[in-house]
Design an enzyme around this catalytic site. Structure first.
Site, PDB file in Angstrom:
ATOM      1  N   THR A  32       0.840  -1.189   0.000  1.00  0.00           N
ATOM      2  CA  THR A  32       0.000   0.000   0.000  1.00  0.00           C
ATOM      3  C   THR A  32       0.880   1.246   0.000  1.00  0.00           C
ATOM      4  O   THR A  32       1.946   1.273   0.617  1.00  0.00           O
ATOM      5  CB  THR A  32      -0.943   0.040   1.213  1.00  0.00           C
ATOM      6  OG1 THR A  32      -0.215   0.344   2.405  1.00  0.00           O
ATOM      7  CG2 THR A  32      -1.667  -1.291   1.379  1.00  0.00           C
ATOM      8  N   ASP A  56      -3.821   6.202   2.262  1.00  0.00           N
ATOM      9  CA  ASP A  56      -3.313   7.268   3.109  1.00  0.00           C
ATOM     10  C   ASP A  56      -3.642   6.851   4.534  1.00  0.00           C
ATOM     11  O   ASP A  56      -4.822   6.753   4.900  1.00  0.00           O
ATOM     12  CB  ASP A  56      -3.989   8.588   2.752  1.00  0.00           C
ATOM     13  CG  ASP A  56      -3.517   9.753   3.603  1.00  0.00           C
ATOM     14  OD1 ASP A  56      -2.825   9.518   4.616  1.00  0.00           O
ATOM     15  OD2 ASP A  56      -3.849  10.902   3.269  1.00  0.00           O
ATOM     16  N   SER A 134       9.522   1.348  13.976  1.00  0.00           N
ATOM     17  CA  SER A 134       9.655   2.460  14.897  1.00  0.00           C
ATOM     18  C   SER A 134      10.942   3.185  14.523  1.00  0.00           C
ATOM     19  O   SER A 134      11.111   3.600  13.379  1.00  0.00           O
ATOM     20  CB  SER A 134       9.671   1.963  16.347  1.00  0.00           C
ATOM     21  OG  SER A 134       9.870   3.000  17.263  1.00  0.00           O
ATOM     22  N   TYR A 148       8.270  13.889  16.528  1.00  0.00           N
ATOM     23  CA  TYR A 148       8.575  12.581  15.931  1.00  0.00           C
ATOM     24  C   TYR A 148       8.801  11.559  17.033  1.00  0.00           C
ATOM     25  O   TYR A 148       8.262  10.448  16.988  1.00  0.00           O
ATOM     26  CB  TYR A 148       9.811  12.715  15.048  1.00  0.00           C
ATOM     27  CG  TYR A 148      10.300  11.413  14.455  1.00  0.00           C
ATOM     28  CD1 TYR A 148       9.631  10.812  13.401  1.00  0.00           C
ATOM     29  CD2 TYR A 148      11.456  10.794  14.950  1.00  0.00           C
ATOM     30  CE1 TYR A 148      10.086   9.626  12.849  1.00  0.00           C
ATOM     31  CE2 TYR A 148      11.915   9.613  14.398  1.00  0.00           C
ATOM     32  CZ  TYR A 148      11.229   9.029  13.353  1.00  0.00           C
ATOM     33  OH  TYR A 148      11.679   7.851  12.815  1.00  0.00           O
ATOM     34  N   LYS A 152       6.902   7.953  18.069  1.00  0.00           N
ATOM     35  CA  LYS A 152       7.593   6.666  18.135  1.00  0.00           C
ATOM     36  C   LYS A 152       7.557   6.066  19.543  1.00  0.00           C
ATOM     37  O   LYS A 152       7.362   4.860  19.705  1.00  0.00           O
ATOM     38  CB  LYS A 152       9.033   6.819  17.643  1.00  0.00           C
ATOM     39  CG  LYS A 152       9.136   7.160  16.164  1.00  0.00           C
ATOM     40  CD  LYS A 152       8.421   6.134  15.289  1.00  0.00           C
ATOM     41  CE  LYS A 152       8.600   6.413  13.807  1.00  0.00           C
ATOM     42  NZ  LYS A 152       7.867   5.419  12.967  1.00  0.00           N
ATOM     43  N   THR A 183      18.183   6.754   3.109  1.00  0.00           N
ATOM     44  CA  THR A 183      16.948   6.777   2.327  1.00  0.00           C
ATOM     45  C   THR A 183      16.630   8.241   2.044  1.00  0.00           C
ATOM     46  O   THR A 183      17.456   9.121   2.255  1.00  0.00           O
ATOM     47  CB  THR A 183      15.796   6.136   3.117  1.00  0.00           C
ATOM     48  OG1 THR A 183      15.542   6.934   4.290  1.00  0.00           O
ATOM     49  CG2 THR A 183      16.166   4.724   3.557  1.00  0.00           C
TER      50      THR A 183
END
Length: 275
Positions: A32, A56, A134, A148, A152, A183
């Site tokens: 997805t 989403d 995580s 953030y 987490k 990334t």
């Protein structure tokens, strides 16, 4: 034996690496992402072994619909990888209310609702595995990533609890905690307007380190994906899988410091019981 996996956030980073490696080794994948056409090259190559759907994770009803379709059309899903997420990068005071709501909705609420949507199907089929992505930031914290980290640390607490609730049904969880990885994570950071008051604080120092490239991104997403595929076979599933040598050192130091402080104030803790 080949398995069927459901992977969210599969358009880039570790999620994409997981999808690619699963298909290459012969497994079936329900992937997805916001724009399924991003995986058209894989769909052309692997055909029916790649099932895709637009999703989403901010839309709870869409999560339930897509999960139901995936389990129904594919009949069984053995492993769920919840990897959709991003980072809000700014001092807490710099972030807007809307940015805070979006961060928590995507990383925390979206992950919670994905897990909740999968549980009835996993329970009815007699079990399964969930890998919740995580971060090393689920066990420690950097300045300028406060929201953030809130997401987490929050998802880690949720998984710790729900894993105990569903263990009798053969459903096992692993929290995957990558360190800084090569990334597009840094490029995808959401950055609120900078307040001058924070420029000469730890928040400003971290901001400059990220901008200059001094914040080392040493994790290999392909190796991390391979480790995740391997850990999905471990019995019993480990509660956590830390990825990265730097992450290991930082989390070890953070946990050691917490234990040392716990022991330092043990006397006060013990003094607060009813006589």
């Amino acid at each position: 034996m080949n398995k069927t996996w459901l992977v969210t956030g599969s358009s880039s980073g570790i999620g994409l690496a997981v999808v690619e490696q699963l298909l290459e080794r012969g497994d079936r994948v329900a992937a997805t992402l916001r724009e399924p056409q991003a995986l058209s090259h894989l769909k052309e190559r692997y055909g029916e072994r790649l099932w895709t759907a637009a999703l989403d994770v901010n839309d709870t009803s869409a999560i339930r619909n897509v999960v139901s379709r995936a389990f129904t059309e594919l009949e069984r899903i053995d492993v769920v990888v919840s990897s959709a997420g991003y980072a809000l990068f700014g001092a807490a005071e710099e972030c807007s209310d809307e940015q805070i709501d979006q961060q928590l909705q995507t990383n925390l609420v979206g992950s919670i609702q994905l897990i909740r949507a999968c549980l009835p199907f996993l329970r009815r089929q007699g079990g399964g595995r969930i890998l919740q992505v995580s971060s090393e930031g689920g066990q420690l914290a950097y300045p300028n990533f406060s929201l953030y980290h809130a997401s987490k640390w929050g998802i880690e607490g949720f998984v710790e609890s729900v894993a105990q609730e569903v263990a009798p049904f053969g459903i096992q969880f692993t929290l995957v905690e990558p360190g800084p990885t090569r990334t597009n994570f840094a490029a995808a950071l959401v950055r609120p307007p900078v307040m001058a008051e924070y420029e000469q604080t730890p928040a400003g120092e971290v901001r400059r380190a990220v901008a200059s490239g001094a914040f080392p991104l040493t994790g290999d997403p392909q190796k991390m994906a391979k480790a995740m595929l391997g850990i999905a076979e471990a019995e019993p599933a480990p509660k956590r899988l830390l990825l990265g040598s730097g992450a290991y050192g930082r989390v070890h130091a953070a946990l050691s410091q917490r234990v040392a402080e716990l022991e330092q104030y043990k006397g006060i803790a013990m003094s607060t019981e009813i006589e």
